[in-house]
Design a protein around this motif. Sequence first.
Motif, PDB file in Angstrom:
ATOM      1  N   UNK A 153       0.950  -1.378   0.083  1.00  0.00           N
ATOM      2  CA  UNK A 153       0.001   0.022   0.045  1.00  0.00           C
ATOM      3  C   UNK A 153       0.794   1.375  -0.041  1.00  0.00           C
ATOM      4  N   UNK A 154       1.888   1.221   0.751  1.00  0.00           N
ATOM      5  CA  UNK A 154       2.762   2.460   1.006  1.00  0.00           C
ATOM      6  C   UNK A 154       3.723   2.530  -0.198  1.00  0.00           C
ATOM      7  N   UNK A 155       4.232   1.604  -0.488  1.00  0.00           N
ATOM      8  CA  UNK A 155       5.084   1.496  -1.744  1.00  0.00           C
ATOM      9  C   UNK A 155       4.417   1.985  -3.089  1.00  0.00           C
ATOM     10  N   UNK A 156       3.163   1.500  -3.363  1.00  0.00           N
ATOM     11  CA  UNK A 156       2.567   1.735  -4.664  1.00  0.00           C
ATOM     12  C   UNK A 156       2.082   2.992  -4.685  1.00  0.00           C
ATOM     13  N   UNK A 157       1.651   3.619  -3.498  1.00  0.00           N
ATOM     14  CA  UNK A 157       0.978   5.096  -3.265  1.00  0.00           C
ATOM     15  C   UNK A 157       1.996   5.887  -3.477  1.00  0.00           C
ATOM     16  N   UNK A 158       3.734   5.599  -3.164  1.00  0.00           N
ATOM     17  CA  UNK A 158       4.517   6.597  -3.158  1.00  0.00           C
ATOM     18  C   UNK A 158       4.844   6.466  -4.836  1.00  0.00           C
ATOM     19  N   UNK A 159       4.839   5.373  -5.460  1.00  0.00           N
ATOM     20  CA  UNK A 159       5.207   5.371  -6.845  1.00  0.00           C
ATOM     21  C   UNK A 159       4.176   5.913  -7.723  1.00  0.00           C
ATOM     22  N   UNK A 160       2.770   5.416  -7.568  1.00  0.00           N
ATOM     23  CA  UNK A 160       1.830   5.735  -8.681  1.00  0.00           C
ATOM     24  C   UNK A 160       1.156   6.942  -8.206  1.00  0.00           C
ATOM     25  N   UNK A 161       1.096   7.614  -7.018  1.00  0.00           N
ATOM     26  CA  UNK A 161       0.056   8.371  -6.503  1.00  0.00           C
ATOM     27  C   UNK A 161       1.075   9.589  -5.848  1.00  0.00           C
ATOM     28  N   UNK A 162       2.107   9.824  -6.021  1.00  0.00           N
ATOM     29  CA  UNK A 162       2.830  10.781  -5.271  1.00  0.00           C
ATOM     30  C   UNK A 162       2.474  12.100  -5.715  1.00  0.00           C
ATOM     31  N   UNK A 163       3.040  13.058  -5.035  1.00  0.00           N
ATOM     32  CA  UNK A 163       2.875  14.490  -5.292  1.00  0.00           C
ATOM     33  C   UNK A 163       4.082  15.035  -5.930  1.00  0.00           C
ATOM     34  N   UNK A 164       5.303  14.369  -5.752  1.00  0.00           N
ATOM     35  CA  UNK A 164       6.634  14.845  -6.281  1.00  0.00           C
ATOM     36  C   UNK A 164       6.504  14.605  -7.656  1.00  0.00           C
ATOM     37  N   UNK A 165       7.175  15.572  -8.569  1.00  0.00           N
ATOM     38  CA  UNK A 165       7.281  15.075 -10.009  1.00  0.00           C
ATOM     39  C   UNK A 165       8.157  13.787 -10.098  1.00  0.00           C
ATOM     40  N   UNK A 166       7.731  12.897 -11.025  1.00  0.00           N
ATOM     41  CA  UNK A 166       8.264  11.678 -11.329  1.00  0.00           C
ATOM     42  C   UNK A 166       9.748  11.519 -11.328  1.00  0.00           C
ATOM     43  N   UNK A 167      10.464  12.475 -12.125  1.00  0.00           N
ATOM     44  CA  UNK A 167      11.932  12.807 -12.147  1.00  0.00           C
ATOM     45  C   UNK A 167      12.552  12.887 -10.733  1.00  0.00           C
ATOM     46  N   UNK A 168      11.812  13.729  -9.963  1.00  0.00           N
ATOM     47  CA  UNK A 168      12.436  13.990  -8.535  1.00  0.00           C
ATOM     48  C   UNK A 168      12.360  12.741  -7.829  1.00  0.00           C
ATOM     49  N   UNK A 169      11.069  12.290  -7.931  1.00  0.00           N
ATOM     50  CA  UNK A 169      10.934  10.768  -7.175  1.00  0.00           C
ATOM     51  C   UNK A 169      11.851   9.925  -7.317  1.00  0.00           C
ATOM     52  N   UNK A 170      12.352   9.932  -8.804  1.00  0.00           N
ATOM     53  CA  UNK A 170      13.320   8.842  -9.136  1.00  0.00           C
ATOM     54  C   UNK A 170      14.718   9.203  -8.580  1.00  0.00           C
ATOM     55  N   UNK A 171      15.145  10.410  -8.591  1.00  0.00           N
ATOM     56  CA  UNK A 171      16.306  10.977  -8.152  1.00  0.00           C
ATOM     57  C   UNK A 171      16.448  10.570  -6.730  1.00  0.00           C
ATOM     58  N   UNK A 172      15.494  10.805  -5.703  1.00  0.00           N
ATOM     59  CA  UNK A 172      15.513  10.571  -4.388  1.00  0.00           C
ATOM     60  C   UNK A 172      15.468   8.935  -4.359  1.00  0.00           C
ATOM     61  N   UNK A 173      14.814   8.212  -4.904  1.00  0.00           N
ATOM     62  CA  UNK A 173      15.044   6.707  -4.978  1.00  0.00           C
ATOM     63  C   UNK A 173      16.384   6.191  -5.220  1.00  0.00           C
ATOM     64  N   UNK A 174      16.804   6.647  -6.199  1.00  0.00           N
ATOM     65  CA  UNK A 174      18.253   6.258  -6.674  1.00  0.00           C
ATOM     66  C   UNK A 174      19.387   6.653  -5.688  1.00  0.00           C
ATOM     67  N   UNK A 175      19.198   7.761  -5.132  1.00  0.00           N
ATOM     68  CA  UNK A 175      20.089   8.188  -4.329  1.00  0.00           C
ATOM     69  C   UNK A 175      19.858   7.669  -2.910  1.00  0.00           C
ATOM     70  N   UNK A 176      18.840   7.108  -2.326  1.00  0.00           N
ATOM     71  CA  UNK A 176      18.680   6.735  -1.098  1.00  0.00           C
ATOM     72  C   UNK A 176      19.091   5.218  -1.391  1.00  0.00           C
TER      73      UNK A 176
END
Length: 182
Positions: A50-73
């Motif tokens: 539920x949390x993982x899918x929500x962060x990937x598919x329904x987040x408020x961050x722009x997708x590019x920024x989301x992937x930068x955060x994920x990759x760096x983390x």
Amino acid sequence: MPRIEPLTPPYAPEISEALRKWMPPGVAHDPLQLFRVLHRNPELASRMRVLGAGLLAHGRLPAEDREIVIARACARTGCEYEWGVHAATFAEAVGLTKKQIDATVTGDPTPWSPRQRALIQAVDELHDSANLSEDAWNELAGHYDQAQMLEFVVLAGWYRTIGQLANSLRLDNERWAATFPA
């Protein structure tokens, strides 16, 4: 070799249905090892989805920024497994270049805009101290609203958790996933 062996087909019907929900429609490869290990504890897996899918598919961050955060983390936790999955499946699709994807691991600041550098520096601060300095907070707040700021902190923490999980399980990289740059 993983410390907990991923489930293998044939799956029980309820596990098969649960794994289907974890994967995007039309994906050509098997469910990820991480998902198949998590389903050794289906109740935990369902709560995590539920949390993982929500962060990937329904987040408020722009997708590019989301992937930068994920990759760096993931890079900061040394989790090539999860970094490689995202680098192979999401990074280019959201507009990141190979140089940028590699820079999430190497720390090279040159391919980033000021906003993107602020994101990476904030992920690094969270990784190092489990906190954000006033400077880091204020820099991000100049680019994101309060809802996005909350999401950023949760996203960085979630992928630190995923990195710890995949590393602790000693998951082998998916065959099709990217690997850390040399």
